[in-house]
Structure formats: structure tokens, C-alpha cells
Design an enzyme around this catalytic site. Sequence first.
Site, PDB file in Angstrom:
ATOM      1  N   LYS A  13       0.883  -1.148   0.133  1.00  0.00           N
ATOM      2  CA  LYS A  13      -0.041   0.093  -0.044  1.00  0.00           C
ATOM      3  C   LYS A  13       0.820   1.183  -0.075  1.00  0.00           C
ATOM      4  O   LYS A  13       0.823   2.085  -0.696  1.00  0.00           O
ATOM      5  CB  LYS A  13      -1.037  -0.023   1.289  1.00  0.00           C
ATOM      6  CG  LYS A  13      -2.144  -1.134   1.319  1.00  0.00           C
ATOM      7  CD  LYS A  13      -2.965  -0.878   2.444  1.00  0.00           C
ATOM      8  CE  LYS A  13      -2.151  -1.087   3.686  1.00  0.00           C
ATOM      9  NZ  LYS A  13      -1.634  -2.188   4.134  1.00  0.00           N
ATOM     10  N   ARG A  88      -8.658   1.232   9.265  1.00  0.00           N
ATOM     11  CA  ARG A  88      -8.366  -0.093   9.716  1.00  0.00           C
ATOM     12  C   ARG A  88      -9.452  -0.902  10.421  1.00  0.00           C
ATOM     13  O   ARG A  88      -8.979  -2.305  10.694  1.00  0.00           O
ATOM     14  CB  ARG A  88      -7.152   0.058  10.618  1.00  0.00           C
ATOM     15  CG  ARG A  88      -5.705   0.365  10.224  1.00  0.00           C
ATOM     16  CD  ARG A  88      -5.097  -0.727   9.416  1.00  0.00           C
ATOM     17  NE  ARG A  88      -3.656  -0.757   9.668  1.00  0.00           N
ATOM     18  CZ  ARG A  88      -2.693  -0.187   9.251  1.00  0.00           C
ATOM     19  NH1 ARG A  88      -2.828   0.875   8.588  1.00  0.00           N
ATOM     20  NH2 ARG A  88      -1.436  -0.460   9.547  1.00  0.00           N
ATOM     21  N   ARG A 127      12.219  -5.411   4.269  1.00  0.00           N
ATOM     22  CA  ARG A 127      11.871  -4.010   3.991  1.00  0.00           C
ATOM     23  C   ARG A 127      13.073  -3.308   4.465  1.00  0.00           C
ATOM     24  O   ARG A 127      13.315  -3.243   5.910  1.00  0.00           O
ATOM     25  CB  ARG A 127      10.500  -3.710   4.404  1.00  0.00           C
ATOM     26  CG  ARG A 127      10.270  -2.252   4.321  1.00  0.00           C
ATOM     27  CD  ARG A 127       8.685  -1.953   3.971  1.00  0.00           C
ATOM     28  NE  ARG A 127       8.182  -2.202   5.269  1.00  0.00           N
ATOM     29  CZ  ARG A 127       7.031  -2.098   5.376  1.00  0.00           C
ATOM     30  NH1 ARG A 127       6.079  -1.484   4.500  1.00  0.00           N
ATOM     31  NH2 ARG A 127       6.201  -2.277   6.750  1.00  0.00           N
ATOM     32  N   ARG A 160      12.052  -1.086  10.049  1.00  0.00           N
ATOM     33  CA  ARG A 160      11.010  -0.623  11.030  1.00  0.00           C
ATOM     34  C   ARG A 160      11.036  -1.812  12.142  1.00  0.00           C
ATOM     35  O   ARG A 160      11.019  -2.691  11.936  1.00  0.00           O
ATOM     36  CB  ARG A 160       9.551  -0.643  10.372  1.00  0.00           C
ATOM     37  CG  ARG A 160       9.644   0.879   9.709  1.00  0.00           C
ATOM     38  CD  ARG A 160       8.357   0.800   8.788  1.00  0.00           C
ATOM     39  NE  ARG A 160       7.033  -0.135   9.387  1.00  0.00           N
ATOM     40  CZ  ARG A 160       5.932   0.219   8.933  1.00  0.00           C
ATOM     41  NH1 ARG A 160       5.652   0.722   7.600  1.00  0.00           N
ATOM     42  NH2 ARG A 160       4.717  -0.389   9.422  1.00  0.00           N
ATOM     43  N   ARG A 171       0.655  -8.510  13.224  1.00  0.00           N
ATOM     44  CA  ARG A 171      -0.065  -7.650  12.434  1.00  0.00           C
ATOM     45  C   ARG A 171      -0.884  -8.393  11.777  1.00  0.00           C
ATOM     46  O   ARG A 171      -2.012  -7.654  11.236  1.00  0.00           O
ATOM     47  CB  ARG A 171       1.050  -6.462  11.673  1.00  0.00           C
ATOM     48  CG  ARG A 171       1.808  -5.700  12.674  1.00  0.00           C
ATOM     49  CD  ARG A 171       3.040  -4.915  11.859  1.00  0.00           C
ATOM     50  NE  ARG A 171       2.687  -4.386  10.725  1.00  0.00           N
ATOM     51  CZ  ARG A 171       3.632  -4.095  10.046  1.00  0.00           C
ATOM     52  NH1 ARG A 171       4.994  -4.643  10.018  1.00  0.00           N
ATOM     53  NH2 ARG A 171       3.308  -3.428   8.899  1.00  0.00           N
TER      54      ARG A 171
HETATM   55  P1  AMP Z   1       1.449   0.941   8.557  1.00  0.00           P
HETATM   56  O1  AMP Z   1       2.697   1.887   8.268  1.00  0.00           O
HETATM   57  O2  AMP Z   1       0.215   1.512   7.861  1.00  0.00           O
HETATM   58  O3  AMP Z   1       1.761  -0.424   8.333  1.00  0.00           O
HETATM   59  O4  AMP Z   1       1.215   1.198  10.091  1.00  0.00           O
HETATM   60  C1  AMP Z   1       2.176   0.913  11.143  1.00  0.00           C
HETATM   61  C2  AMP Z   1       1.289   0.871  12.559  1.00  0.00           C
HETATM   62  O5  AMP Z   1       0.696   2.135  12.839  1.00  0.00           O
HETATM   63  C3  AMP Z   1       0.051  -0.135  12.653  1.00  0.00           C
HETATM   64  O6  AMP Z   1       0.569  -1.521  12.762  1.00  0.00           O
HETATM   65  C4  AMP Z   1      -0.608   0.369  13.855  1.00  0.00           C
HETATM   66  O7  AMP Z   1       0.064   0.193  14.861  1.00  0.00           O
HETATM   67  C5  AMP Z   1      -0.728   2.131  13.464  1.00  0.00           C
HETATM   68  N1  AMP Z   1      -1.678   2.607  12.555  1.00  0.00           N
HETATM   69  C6  AMP Z   1      -1.599   2.791  11.561  1.00  0.00           C
HETATM   70  N2  AMP Z   1      -2.545   3.237  10.799  1.00  0.00           N
HETATM   71  C7  AMP Z   1      -3.565   3.110  11.988  1.00  0.00           C
HETATM   72  C8  AMP Z   1      -5.074   3.143  11.888  1.00  0.00           C
HETATM   73  N3  AMP Z   1      -5.700   3.726  10.898  1.00  0.00           N
HETATM   74  N4  AMP Z   1      -5.591   2.787  13.108  1.00  0.00           N
HETATM   75  C9  AMP Z   1      -4.884   2.372  14.249  1.00  0.00           C
HETATM   76  N5  AMP Z   1      -3.618   2.233  14.022  1.00  0.00           N
HETATM   77  C10 AMP Z   1      -2.741   2.457  12.929  1.00  0.00           C
END
Ligand code: AMP
Length: 221
Positions: A13, A88, A127, A160, A171
Site C-alpha cells: 500500500k 483499519r 523491507r 522498521r 499485525r
Molecule cells: P502502517 O505503516 O500502515 O503499516 O502502520 C504501522 C502501524 O501504525 C500499525 O501497525 C498500527 O500500529 C498503526 N496504525 C497505522 N494506521 C492505523 C490506523 N488507521 N488505526 C490504528 N492504528 C494504525
Amino acid sequence: MKIILLGPPGAGKGTQAKRLAQRLNIPHVSTGDLLRSNVKNGTSLGSKAKSFMEKGLLVPDNLVAEMLNQRLSEKAVMKDFILDGYPRNLSQAKALDQVLEERKTEADIVVYLDTSVPIIIQRLTGRLVCGKCGLNFHATNMPPKKTGICDACQGELYQRSDDKEETVRKRLDVYEQETSSLIKYYADKKKLHHISADEDASVVLNKIIELAQNCNDTLKV
Ligand code: AMP
């Protein structure tokens, strides 16, 4: 044009959203990036969000909503956006619908990037992210020209903390439990388009652009 990218962690994404944002000249809105920047800058939101993120859990809705609404209120983002990492769960999807409804608008397309668990684990555990410009690389699939250094801005690459295998699996569980229900939610609204995310990133990008053009023929690419 308002595009929502859905899919499990590791579906690509972030990579697709960044490339699409460049090609279509539309702002990229990533709740993950916004949260990581809050953590990095030591804000009060960042300190509340940090432990959830490190465990691979969702940050509570109220914390994310305030941050997202602020970003969605910026002038450039009012009209067009590529949303990556939000919604989410169902309550976030409904909250987003409400914000857009109040603005008498709605999302144009929701693109679901479909991929499988072994590919996700391989992608995420390899990554590498640039600490300066945020560009993504991969230790074997897309290595940088110089080990540990970003091709674009010479920033340092890092892994990360939530890309360790154990956290990736957590996750994925969270995705199954909370996020996968959104597929039906947007399918019922006739907005959902499936795309296989197992192919090369540039192939996936072209498919998304084709979809976006079919939905909006004035779109400039
Ligand atoms: P991402 O970069 O989208 O993979 O997000 C990394 C982490 O940020 C996720 O595993 C969550 O802990 C938090 N996170 C990102 N977007 C959301 C969201 N919309 N709602 C809740 N937690 C989020």
C-alpha cells in the site's frame, strides 16, 4: 479524486500510494507515516501510540481520528487524496464516511491489494525504509545501489521495528480480526476493486491507474 488503498500489511500500500501520488499529483495520506513522525518527534500522541505500534496492535481510534481529520482538513487534501492505512476497522470506515458526507463528497474507488502470507512475510522482514525521504527498498527484491543508503536522497536506510517476523505475524492477526471485514463493507457499497499485488510494483501501479482512469476520465496521468 479520492482513492482508498486496502490490503494486509506488506501488500504494498505504501509503495503504491507514494508512486500514485507522484503520477497523479495527488496528496498521499498515510496514518502509519503520520504516527511514525509523531513518535520520532516525541509528541504526546507519539508517546501514546508508540507501544501499540511496537506490538503490532492498532492505535486506539480516537488518537488516530484526530490526527487524520487534521490532515484531511488541509486545503490540498480536501479535494483529492490517496489514503493508505486508514480505515483499519469498521468504526474508522464509518467515521471516514461521516467526514466525507459532511463535505458532500465520497471516496471514488477502494483498491484492495491482494497477496498471500508467505509473500507478506518475505516482503516485510526484508523491507528497508529511508529515514530521510521515506522511500522503501528491499534487501533482496529491490536492493539500494549502495548498501544501507537511499538511492534518491542518500539518507540512511533502517528496518522498521514492527517489521520483525514475530510482530509481522501479530499485525497479520490484527488485520484478519479487524481490517478484513472492510472488504465486504466496501464491496457492498460497490466501490471495491481487487488487484493482485503479487506482481511487480510497476505492473500493480499501472493497473491501479487504469482503474482510476476508468472511474474518472478527466484524470491527468
Ligand atoms: P502502517 O505503516 O500502515 O503499516 O502502520 C504501522 C502501524 O501504525 C500499525 O501497525 C498500527 O500500529 C498503526 N496504525 C497505522 N494506521 C492505523 C490506523 N488507521 N488505526 C490504528 N492504528 C494504525
